[in-house]
Structure formats: structure tokens, C-alpha cells
Design a protein around this motif. Structure first.
Motif, PDB file in Angstrom:
ATOM      1  N   SER A   1     -12.071  13.034  -7.939  1.00 29.29           N
ATOM      2  CA  SER A   1     -13.261  12.426  -7.351  1.00 29.29           C
ATOM      3  C   SER A   1     -13.058  12.313  -5.845  1.00 29.29           C
ATOM      4  CB  SER A   1     -13.508  11.040  -7.959  1.00 29.29           C
ATOM      5  OG  SER A   1     -12.423  10.169  -7.626  1.00 29.29           O
ATOM      6  N   LEU A   2     -14.108  11.913  -5.153  1.00 29.50           N
ATOM      7  CA  LEU A   2     -14.021  11.800  -3.695  1.00 29.50           C
ATOM      8  C   LEU A   2     -12.877  10.876  -3.278  1.00 29.50           C
ATOM      9  CD1 LEU A   2     -17.812  11.483  -2.759  1.00 29.50           C
ATOM     10  CD2 LEU A   2     -16.363  13.522  -2.612  1.00 29.50           C
ATOM     11  N   SER A   3     -12.603   9.873  -4.076  1.00 29.84           N
ATOM     12  CA  SER A   3     -11.575   8.896  -3.745  1.00 29.84           C
ATOM     13  C   SER A   3     -10.154   9.448  -3.886  1.00 29.84           C
ATOM     14  CB  SER A   3     -11.723   7.647  -4.623  1.00 29.84           C
ATOM     15  OG  SER A   3     -11.550   7.986  -5.983  1.00 29.84           O
ATOM     16  N   ASP A   4     -10.021  10.653  -4.402  1.00 35.65           N
ATOM     17  CA  ASP A   4      -8.702  11.290  -4.481  1.00 35.65           C
ATOM     18  C   ASP A   4      -8.344  12.021  -3.189  1.00 35.65           C
ATOM     19  OD1 ASP A   4      -9.479  12.021  -7.882  1.00 35.65           O
ATOM     20  OD2 ASP A   4      -8.033  10.536  -7.150  1.00 35.65           O
ATOM     21  N   THR A   5      -9.256  12.041  -2.233  1.00 37.40           N
ATOM     22  CA  THR A   5      -8.956  12.622  -0.921  1.00 37.40           C
ATOM     23  C   THR A   5      -7.844  11.811  -0.276  1.00 37.40           C
ATOM     24  OG1 THR A   5     -11.180  13.502  -0.576  1.00 37.40           O
ATOM     25  CG2 THR A   5      -9.858  13.059   1.394  1.00 37.40           C
ATOM     26  N   ALA A   6      -6.714  12.462  -0.046  1.00 36.24           N
ATOM     27  CA  ALA A   6      -5.523  11.758   0.428  1.00 36.24           C
ATOM     28  C   ALA A   6      -4.452  12.800   0.752  1.00 36.24           C
ATOM     29  CB  ALA A   6      -5.003  10.793  -0.642  1.00 36.24           C
TER      30      ALA A   6
ATOM     31  N   GLN B   1      -0.946   9.028  -0.379  1.00 35.16           N
ATOM     32  CA  GLN B   1      -1.161   8.151   0.752  1.00 35.16           C
ATOM     33  C   GLN B   1      -2.569   8.301   1.319  1.00 35.16           C
ATOM     34  OE1 GLN B   1       1.222   8.690   4.371  1.00 35.16           O
ATOM     35  NE2 GLN B   1       1.117   6.489   4.782  1.00 35.16           N
ATOM     36  N   PHE B   2      -3.258   7.175   1.432  1.00 29.62           N
ATOM     37  CA  PHE B   2      -4.552   7.118   2.096  1.00 29.62           C
ATOM     38  C   PHE B   2      -4.326   6.725   3.554  1.00 29.62           C
ATOM     39  CE2 PHE B   2      -6.827   7.838  -1.666  1.00 29.62           C
ATOM     40  CZ  PHE B   2      -6.323   7.046  -2.686  1.00 29.62           C
ATOM     41  N   PRO B   3      -5.263   7.050   4.439  1.00 29.59           N
ATOM     42  CA  PRO B   3      -5.106   6.728   5.860  1.00 29.59           C
ATOM     43  C   PRO B   3      -4.825   5.245   6.080  1.00 29.59           C
ATOM     44  CG  PRO B   3      -6.955   8.200   5.563  1.00 29.59           C
ATOM     45  CD  PRO B   3      -6.512   7.811   4.188  1.00 29.59           C
ATOM     46  N   SER B   4      -3.816   4.976   6.902  1.00 27.94           N
ATOM     47  CA  SER B   4      -3.436   3.618   7.310  1.00 27.94           C
ATOM     48  C   SER B   4      -2.938   2.750   6.152  1.00 27.94           C
ATOM     49  CB  SER B   4      -4.605   2.906   8.005  1.00 27.94           C
ATOM     50  OG  SER B   4      -4.963   3.611   9.179  1.00 27.94           O
ATOM     51  N   GLN B   5      -2.561   3.376   5.045  1.00 29.57           N
ATOM     52  CA  GLN B   5      -1.972   2.635   3.934  1.00 29.57           C
ATOM     53  C   GLN B   5      -0.595   3.197   3.622  1.00 29.57           C
ATOM     54  OE1 GLN B   5      -4.371   2.126   0.431  1.00 29.57           O
ATOM     55  NE2 GLN B   5      -6.284   1.994   1.590  1.00 29.57           N
ATOM     56  N   GLY B   6       0.222   2.385   2.969  1.00 32.13           N
ATOM     57  CA  GLY B   6       1.530   2.865   2.556  1.00 32.13           C
ATOM     58  C   GLY B   6       1.423   3.829   1.387  1.00 32.13           C
ATOM     59  N   PRO B   7       2.359   4.771   1.283  1.00 32.21           N
ATOM     60  CA  PRO B   7       2.357   5.683   0.138  1.00 32.21           C
ATOM     61  C   PRO B   7       2.404   4.918  -1.184  1.00 32.21           C
ATOM     62  CG  PRO B   7       3.883   6.446   1.818  1.00 32.21           C
ATOM     63  CD  PRO B   7       3.440   5.068   2.226  1.00 32.21           C
TER      64      PRO B   7
ATOM     65  N   GLN C   1       5.636   5.791  10.960  1.00 35.66           N
ATOM     66  CA  GLN C   1       4.666   6.873  10.813  1.00 35.66           C
ATOM     67  C   GLN C   1       3.743   6.894  12.025  1.00 35.66           C
ATOM     68  OE1 GLN C   1       2.139   6.792   7.288  1.00 35.66           O
ATOM     69  NE2 GLN C   1       2.028   9.026   7.285  1.00 35.66           N
ATOM     70  N   GLY C   2       3.911   7.922  12.842  1.00 31.04           N
ATOM     71  CA  GLY C   2       3.051   8.094  14.003  1.00 31.04           C
ATOM     72  C   GLY C   2       1.700   8.658  13.597  1.00 31.04           C
ATOM     73  N   PRO C   3       0.724   8.629  14.493  1.00 27.50           N
ATOM     74  CA  PRO C   3      -0.617   9.134  14.190  1.00 27.50           C
ATOM     75  C   PRO C   3      -0.579  10.592  13.733  1.00 27.50           C
ATOM     76  CG  PRO C   3      -0.591   7.944  16.272  1.00 27.50           C
ATOM     77  CD  PRO C   3       0.841   8.096  15.861  1.00 27.50           C
ATOM     78  N   GLY C   4      -1.137  10.853  12.568  1.00 31.85           N
ATOM     79  CA  GLY C   4      -1.199  12.209  12.060  1.00 31.85           C
ATOM     80  C   GLY C   4       0.125  12.786  11.606  1.00 31.85           C
ATOM     81  N   GLN C   5       1.154  11.960  11.531  1.00 31.28           N
ATOM     82  CA  GLN C   5       2.478  12.451  11.138  1.00 31.28           C
ATOM     83  C   GLN C   5       2.851  11.941   9.749  1.00 31.28           C
ATOM     84  OE1 GLN C   5       5.284  11.385  14.177  1.00 31.28           O
ATOM     85  NE2 GLN C   5       4.229  12.548  15.761  1.00 31.28           N
ATOM     86  N   ASP C   6       3.926  12.495   9.210  1.00 30.68           N
ATOM     87  CA  ASP C   6       4.437  12.070   7.918  1.00 30.68           C
ATOM     88  C   ASP C   6       5.430  10.923   8.129  1.00 30.68           C
ATOM     89  OD1 ASP C   6       4.538  15.526   7.584  1.00 30.68           O
ATOM     90  OD2 ASP C   6       3.112  14.267   6.482  1.00 30.68           O
TER      91      ASP C   6
ATOM     92  N   GLN D   1       9.796   3.725  -5.239  1.00 29.26           N
ATOM     93  CA  GLN D   1       9.649   2.860  -4.073  1.00 29.26           C
ATOM     94  C   GLN D   1       8.237   2.296  -4.035  1.00 29.26           C
ATOM     95  OE1 GLN D   1      11.094   4.320  -0.301  1.00 29.26           O
ATOM     96  NE2 GLN D   1      12.650   5.567  -1.310  1.00 29.26           N
ATOM     97  N   TYR D   2       8.155   1.017  -3.729  1.00 26.91           N
ATOM     98  CA  TYR D   2       6.875   0.334  -3.594  1.00 26.91           C
ATOM     99  C   TYR D   2       6.703  -0.034  -2.127  1.00 26.91           C
ATOM    100  CZ  TYR D   2       6.982   0.093  -8.645  1.00 26.91           C
ATOM    101  OH  TYR D   2       7.029   0.433  -9.976  1.00 26.91           O
ATOM    102  N   PHE D   3       5.631   0.462  -1.553  1.00 22.03           N
ATOM    103  CA  PHE D   3       5.415   0.313  -0.130  1.00 22.03           C
ATOM    104  C   PHE D   3       4.528  -0.891   0.183  1.00 22.03           C
ATOM    105  CE2 PHE D   3       7.114   4.126   1.947  1.00 22.03           C
ATOM    106  CZ  PHE D   3       7.482   4.856   0.836  1.00 22.03           C
ATOM    107  N   GLY D   4       4.829  -1.497   1.332  1.00 24.59           N
ATOM    108  CA  GLY D   4       3.981  -2.561   1.829  1.00 24.59           C
ATOM    109  C   GLY D   4       2.782  -1.988   2.574  1.00 24.59           C
ATOM    110  N   PRO D   5       1.903  -2.867   3.048  1.00 25.73           N
ATOM    111  CA  PRO D   5       0.690  -2.411   3.726  1.00 25.73           C
ATOM    112  C   PRO D   5       0.944  -1.903   5.139  1.00 25.73           C
ATOM    113  CG  PRO D   5       0.796  -4.787   3.749  1.00 25.73           C
ATOM    114  CD  PRO D   5       1.946  -4.313   2.904  1.00 25.73           C
ATOM    115  N   GLY D   6       2.135  -2.177   5.670  1.00 28.21           N
ATOM    116  CA  GLY D   6       2.475  -1.671   6.994  1.00 28.21           C
ATOM    117  C   GLY D   6       2.170  -2.650   8.112  1.00 28.21           C
ATOM    118  N   THR D   7       2.867  -2.463   9.206  1.00 21.59           N
ATOM    119  CA  THR D   7       2.592  -3.177  10.459  1.00 21.59           C
ATOM    120  C   THR D   7       2.188  -2.135  11.488  1.00 21.59           C
ATOM    121  OG1 THR D   7       4.166  -4.980  10.066  1.00 21.59           O
ATOM    122  CG2 THR D   7       3.555  -4.524  12.354  1.00 21.59           C
ATOM    123  N   ARG D   8       1.025  -2.321  12.059  1.00 20.67           N
ATOM    124  CA  ARG D   8       0.574  -1.395  13.097  1.00 20.67           C
ATOM    125  C   ARG D   8       0.993  -1.937  14.438  1.00 20.67           C
ATOM    126  NH1 ARG D   8      -2.758   2.815  13.306  1.00 20.67           N
ATOM    127  NH2 ARG D   8      -3.577   2.458  11.212  1.00 20.67           N
ATOM    128  N   LEU D   9       1.880  -1.216  15.115  1.00 23.90           N
ATOM    129  CA  LEU D   9       2.381  -1.622  16.426  1.00 23.90           C
ATOM    130  C   LEU D   9       1.740  -0.783  17.512  1.00 23.90           C
ATOM    131  CD1 LEU D   9       4.411  -3.124  18.302  1.00 23.90           C
ATOM    132  CD2 LEU D   9       6.027  -1.261  17.818  1.00 23.90           C
TER     133      LEU D   9
END
Lengths: 114, 112
Positions: free
Chosen positions: B79-84, B38-44, A37-42, A103-111
Motif C-alpha cells: 500500500s502507499l504506506s509501505d513507501t520507505a 525506515q520512514f523519513p525522520s523515524q528510526g528503522p 544519520q545525515g540528510p538523505g544518508q543511511d 534492535q529496537y530504535f528510538g525516535p531519534g534526536t534531531r541536532l
């Protein structure tokens, strides 16, 4: 409950270097997916494994390879890194029951490639 | 794989009900409809999944009409926390393989 574990969480590399990302699925899950997932992308699907065999490929560059080991953990190997490879890399795991799957997602690796 | 179409973005206020509709005209007989948040910088994160009619859990409801060509995710009293970003996915594990395609999700902004 146990979740998907990814390591490292952050990685900084130089251009043309190699990187290895690791994913430890939820116990008893039989399928692993990798996403970029790139910045601002899906999220973009890269590759998946079912029962330790590669099952599907998406938009994974030839410079990338992946495998799933006997203990079900998976590694994504990235060579000849380019600036454009800078992204979040997610791993997800699942256990399907017929056609249904969650699907259960992990927290991700930021490269970050410099 | 069925292609999905969702609104690019939606705005709402705290306490309101939000409905996000996803179009999937080419849905196959075996396909399930799954929504992720999906929240920013987190997995879906999985929200809800359904095949037909209505499904409800502690977080949301999913409405699927008889023709299954669309589905609506309903979030009660946001709520505000549903912003995603909210993603609608359509597919079946055993017939569609293990390739998951995320389309362009819906960016929900909840204001105070």
C-alpha cells in the motif's frame, strides 16, 4: 510495550558548543547502539555498549564520547560541534539470544548546529 | 562483517507484491539476515529475520536459498504506506561483536 526513549527530541546548538544526548533502552535490554544519520544518508554506526561496557566503535569522531550508566541508560556527549554534525541521532537497544538479535530504535534526536 | 548489496530504488503500485533481493556473498556460518524498514525522520523498524529457507510473519516473508548468499524480502499487496527505505543487514551478535553496518538501502516507492 515500552520503547526506547531518547531526549531531547530536538536540539539546536552553535558551532563549538557541546551537546549531550540521552537514551533510555527498553527494560532488560543489555546492549545499546548509537547511530548518526545525515540528510538523505543511511544510518552510520557510532558506538555500542554491552552490559555497561563499550563493546564496539564505528565512525565516531574523537570529539564525541559516550557511556552507559548503572541503570543502563546511555549518553552521547558531543563537543566542539561542527556544522557537519547536524543530523538525526538514533539510539537502539537489544537483548540477544545467542547469535540472533533484533534492535529496537528510538525516535531519534534531531541536532541542528548553526 | 558481510557486505550487502541491494537495488537503490524500486517502484510499485498499490496491491502488487514487491520482492527486494539482497546479495551477501561473504555471509558467515553464524550470521543471521535481518530486514529493517525506515520512514523519513523515524528510526528503522524491524521487519523480519531469518537464517535459512523461508520465514513468514504478519508483515512479510523472507526467502533464503540454500547457499545463503542472497535473500529476498517479499511484501504482499503493498500500500502507499509501505513507501520507505528497506535495509538488509547480515551479522551475528556473539561472533560479530556489536557493530552494525547499514549498507545503502532500497528506496521503495508505491504509487496509487
Amino acid at each position: 510495550a515500552a520503547g526506547v526513549i531518547q531526549s531531547p527530541r530536538h536540539l539546536i546548538k552553535e558551532k563549538r558548543e557541546t551537546a549531550t544526548l540521552k537514551c533510555y533502552p527498553i527494560p532488560r535490554h543489555d546492549t545499546v547502539y548509537w547511530y548518526q544519520q545525515g540528510p538523505g544518508q543511511d544510518p552510520q554506526f557510532l558506538i555500542s555498549f554491552y552490559e555497561k561496557m563499550q563493546s564496539d566503535k564505528g565512525s565516531i569522531p574523537d570529539r564525541f564520547s559516550a557511556q552507559q550508566f548503572s541503570d543502563y541508560h546511555s549518553e552521547l556527549n558531543m563537543s566542539s560541534l561542527e556544522l557537519g554534525d547536524s543530523a538525526l541521532y538514533f539510539c537502539a537497544s537489544s537483548y540477544g539470544q545467542g547469535a540472533q538479535e533484533t534492535q529496537y530504535f528510538g525516535p531519534g534526536t534531531r541536532l541542528l548546529v548553526l | 562483517l558481510a557486505k550487502t548489496t541491494q537495488p537503490i530504488s524500486m517502484d510499485s503500485y498499490e496491491g502488487q507484491e514487491v520482492n527486494i533481493t539482497c546479495s551477501h556473498n561473504n555471509i558467515a556460518t553464524n550470521d543471521y539476515i535481518t530486514w529493517y524498514q525506515q520512514f523519513p525522520s523515524q528510526g528503522p523498524r524491524f521487519i523480519i529475520q531469518g537464517y535459512k529457507t523461508k520465514v513468514t510473519n504478519e508483515v512479510a516473508s523472507l526467502f533464503i536459498p540454500a547457499d545463503r548468499k542472497s535473500s529476498t524480502l517479499s511484501l504482499p499487496r503493498v500500500s502507499l504506506s509501505d513507501t520507505a527505505v528497506y535495509y538488509c543487514l547480515v551479522g551475528a551478535r556473539n561472533t560479530g561483536g556489536f557493530k552494525t553496518i547499514f549498507g545503502a538501502g532500497t528506496r521503495l516507492f508505491v504509487k496509487a
